[in-house]
Design a protein around this motif. Structure first.
Motif, PDB file in Angstrom:
ATOM      1  N   GLU A 126      58.577  47.295  32.566  1.00 27.41           N
ATOM      2  CA  GLU A 126      59.779  47.978  33.640  1.00 27.41           C
ATOM      3  C   GLU A 126      59.501  48.466  34.907  1.00 27.41           C
ATOM      4  O   GLU A 126      59.835  48.702  36.118  1.00 27.41           O
ATOM      5  N   GLU A 127      58.051  49.138  34.880  1.00 26.29           N
ATOM      6  CA  GLU A 127      57.458  49.762  36.379  1.00 26.29           C
ATOM      7  C   GLU A 127      57.103  48.449  37.140  1.00 26.29           C
ATOM      8  O   GLU A 127      57.648  48.515  38.552  1.00 26.29           O
ATOM      9  N   THR A 128      56.989  47.969  36.943  1.00 21.87           N
ATOM     10  CA  THR A 128      56.334  46.612  37.843  1.00 21.87           C
ATOM     11  C   THR A 128      57.765  45.277  38.127  1.00 21.87           C
ATOM     12  O   THR A 128      57.329  44.748  38.890  1.00 21.87           O
ATOM     13  N   GLY A 129      58.529  44.898  37.281  1.00 24.32           N
ATOM     14  CA  GLY A 129      59.253  44.279  37.493  1.00 24.32           C
ATOM     15  C   GLY A 129      58.901  42.973  36.390  1.00 24.32           C
ATOM     16  O   GLY A 129      59.885  41.967  36.907  1.00 24.32           O
ATOM     17  N   ILE A 130      57.696  42.773  35.493  1.00 22.86           N
ATOM     18  CA  ILE A 130      57.398  41.734  35.406  1.00 22.86           C
ATOM     19  C   ILE A 130      57.661  41.537  33.983  1.00 22.86           C
ATOM     20  O   ILE A 130      57.557  42.525  33.033  1.00 22.86           O
ATOM     21  N   PRO A 131      57.818  40.062  33.504  1.00 26.03           N
ATOM     22  CA  PRO A 131      58.279  39.773  32.376  1.00 26.03           C
ATOM     23  C   PRO A 131      57.395  40.733  31.317  1.00 26.03           C
ATOM     24  O   PRO A 131      56.408  40.724  31.287  1.00 26.03           O
ATOM     25  N   VAL A 132      57.493  40.833  29.964  1.00 27.46           N
ATOM     26  CA  VAL A 132      56.746  41.285  28.782  1.00 27.46           C
ATOM     27  C   VAL A 132      55.506  39.772  28.971  1.00 27.46           C
ATOM     28  O   VAL A 132      54.756  40.552  28.114  1.00 27.46           O
ATOM     29  N   ASN A 133      56.896  39.080  28.213  1.00 25.76           N
ATOM     30  CA  ASN A 133      55.820  37.447  27.670  1.00 25.76           C
ATOM     31  C   ASN A 133      54.884  37.516  28.528  1.00 25.76           C
ATOM     32  O   ASN A 133      53.723  37.288  28.547  1.00 25.76           O
ATOM     33  N   THR A 134      54.485  37.237  30.156  1.00 24.65           N
ATOM     34  CA  THR A 134      53.705  37.397  30.950  1.00 24.65           C
ATOM     35  C   THR A 134      52.784  38.022  30.891  1.00 24.65           C
ATOM     36  O   THR A 134      51.884  38.347  30.918  1.00 24.65           O
ATOM     37  N   LEU A 135      53.352  39.254  30.667  1.00 23.27           N
ATOM     38  CA  LEU A 135      52.037  40.896  30.521  1.00 23.27           C
ATOM     39  C   LEU A 135      51.172  40.444  29.327  1.00 23.27           C
ATOM     40  O   LEU A 135      50.222  40.357  29.271  1.00 23.27           O
ATOM     41  N   LYS A 136      52.299  39.722  28.586  1.00 24.07           N
ATOM     42  CA  LYS A 136      51.084  39.383  27.405  1.00 24.07           C
ATOM     43  C   LYS A 136      50.056  38.725  27.617  1.00 24.07           C
ATOM     44  O   LYS A 136      49.246  38.517  26.718  1.00 24.07           O
ATOM     45  N   THR A 137      50.398  37.097  28.370  1.00 21.58           N
ATOM     46  CA  THR A 137      50.037  36.491  28.189  1.00 21.58           C
ATOM     47  C   THR A 137      49.348  36.684  28.987  1.00 21.58           C
ATOM     48  O   THR A 137      47.338  36.192  29.144  1.00 21.58           O
ATOM     49  N   PHE A 138      49.000  37.130  30.097  1.00 18.76           N
ATOM     50  CA  PHE A 138      47.883  37.977  31.495  1.00 18.76           C
ATOM     51  C   PHE A 138      47.330  38.742  31.056  1.00 18.76           C
ATOM     52  O   PHE A 138      45.861  38.636  30.602  1.00 18.76           O
ATOM     53  N   PHE A 139      47.159  39.711  29.660  1.00 14.41           N
ATOM     54  CA  PHE A 139      46.051  40.684  28.585  1.00 14.41           C
ATOM     55  C   PHE A 139      45.602  39.621  27.868  1.00 14.41           C
ATOM     56  O   PHE A 139      43.686  39.249  27.816  1.00 14.41           O
ATOM     57  N   ARG A 140      46.107  38.430  27.446  1.00 18.73           N
ATOM     58  CA  ARG A 140      45.226  37.506  26.556  1.00 18.73           C
ATOM     59  C   ARG A 140      44.367  36.308  26.909  1.00 18.73           C
ATOM     60  O   ARG A 140      43.628  36.373  26.393  1.00 18.73           O
ATOM     61  N   ARG A 141      44.540  36.339  28.613  1.00 18.10           N
ATOM     62  CA  ARG A 141      44.094  35.407  28.790  1.00 18.10           C
ATOM     63  C   ARG A 141      42.879  35.581  30.148  1.00 18.10           C
ATOM     64  O   ARG A 141      42.243  35.601  30.558  1.00 18.10           O
ATOM     65  N   SER A 142      42.808  37.654  30.148  1.00 14.75           N
ATOM     66  CA  SER A 142      42.417  38.206  30.670  1.00 14.75           C
ATOM     67  C   SER A 142      40.343  37.970  30.501  1.00 14.75           C
ATOM     68  O   SER A 142      40.495  37.877  29.370  1.00 14.75           O
ATOM     69  N   SER A 143      39.806  37.847  31.539  1.00 11.64           N
ATOM     70  CA  SER A 143      38.827  38.138  31.131  1.00 11.64           C
ATOM     71  C   SER A 143      37.872  39.594  30.698  1.00 11.64           C
ATOM     72  O   SER A 143      36.717  39.193  30.469  1.00 11.64           O
ATOM     73  N   ARG A 144      38.753  39.918  30.926  1.00 14.01           N
ATOM     74  CA  ARG A 144      37.887  41.830  30.264  1.00 14.01           C
ATOM     75  C   ARG A 144      37.954  41.749  28.864  1.00 14.01           C
ATOM     76  O   ARG A 144      37.946  41.174  27.881  1.00 14.01           O
ATOM     77  N   LYS A 145      36.711  42.513  28.738  1.00 12.83           N
ATOM     78  CA  LYS A 145      35.762  41.661  27.520  1.00 12.83           C
ATOM     79  C   LYS A 145      36.045  44.160  27.152  1.00 12.83           C
ATOM     80  O   LYS A 145      35.190  44.305  27.965  1.00 12.83           O
ATOM     81  N   LYS A 146      35.616  43.977  25.792  1.00 13.73           N
ATOM     82  CA  LYS A 146      35.030  45.467  25.572  1.00 13.73           C
ATOM     83  C   LYS A 146      33.462  45.726  25.708  1.00 13.73           C
ATOM     84  O   LYS A 146      33.152  47.129  25.460  1.00 13.73           O
ATOM     85  N   LYS A 147      32.952  44.331  25.116  1.00 13.93           N
ATOM     86  CA  LYS A 147      31.419  44.235  25.309  1.00 13.93           C
ATOM     87  C   LYS A 147      30.975  44.408  26.863  1.00 13.93           C
ATOM     88  O   LYS A 147      31.793  43.951  27.588  1.00 13.93           O
TER      89      LYS A 147
END
Length: 133
Positions: free
Chosen positions: A24-45
């Motif tokens: 809602e805040e950015t105007g980017i579709p939810v599925n695009t956000l989910k894909t972004f976070f799944r493919r994101s290289s950010r790791k917890k370690k």
């Protein structure tokens, strides 16, 4: 996505916002956000932390362009799997009844097994003996 959009998405997610709220805040579709976070290289370690062997805890050297290793050696792998039989998902277990002795038995990995033992095979196939007369 631009670098600024990625940074704002990451900040919003770190703040505890849901995908729907970020959308809602950015105007980017939810599925695009989910894909972004799944493919994101950010790791917890942390990036400096080396992976450790499941069995002995020794540091594992990962080879580039190969599958991620979870054991340092074959011996540790064998020990771990032998001590954790509940983790094995055996899908190829087949139940049969032996046509020679009538005993129920199960076989792992062989969908075409007929006899419970070699002795029953010989007895049934050669009519009680191993000689060709």
């Amino acid at each position: 996505m631009t670098k600024n959009e990625c940074d704002s998405i990451l900040r919003l997610r770190d703040a505890g916002n849901t995908y729907a709220q970020i959308s809602e805040e950015t105007g980017i579709p939810v599925n695009t956000l989910k894909t972004f976070f799944r493919r994101s290289s950010r790791k917890k370690k942390s990036e400096n932390e080396q992976p450790k062997c499941r069995e002995c805890g020794g540091i594992i050297e990962q080879n580039p362009k190969t599958k991620k290793q979870i054991f340092c050696c074959g011996e540790c792998r064998q020990k771990w799997w032998n001590s954790h039989p509940e983790a094995v998902h055996r899908k190829a277990v087949y139940n049969y009844t032996c046509p020679c002795c009538g005993r129920d038995f199960s076989a792992y990995g062989n969908a075409h097994r007929k006899y419970c033992s070699h002795e029953c095979y010989i007895k049934d196939r050669f009519k009680g003996g191993g000689c060709h007369e």
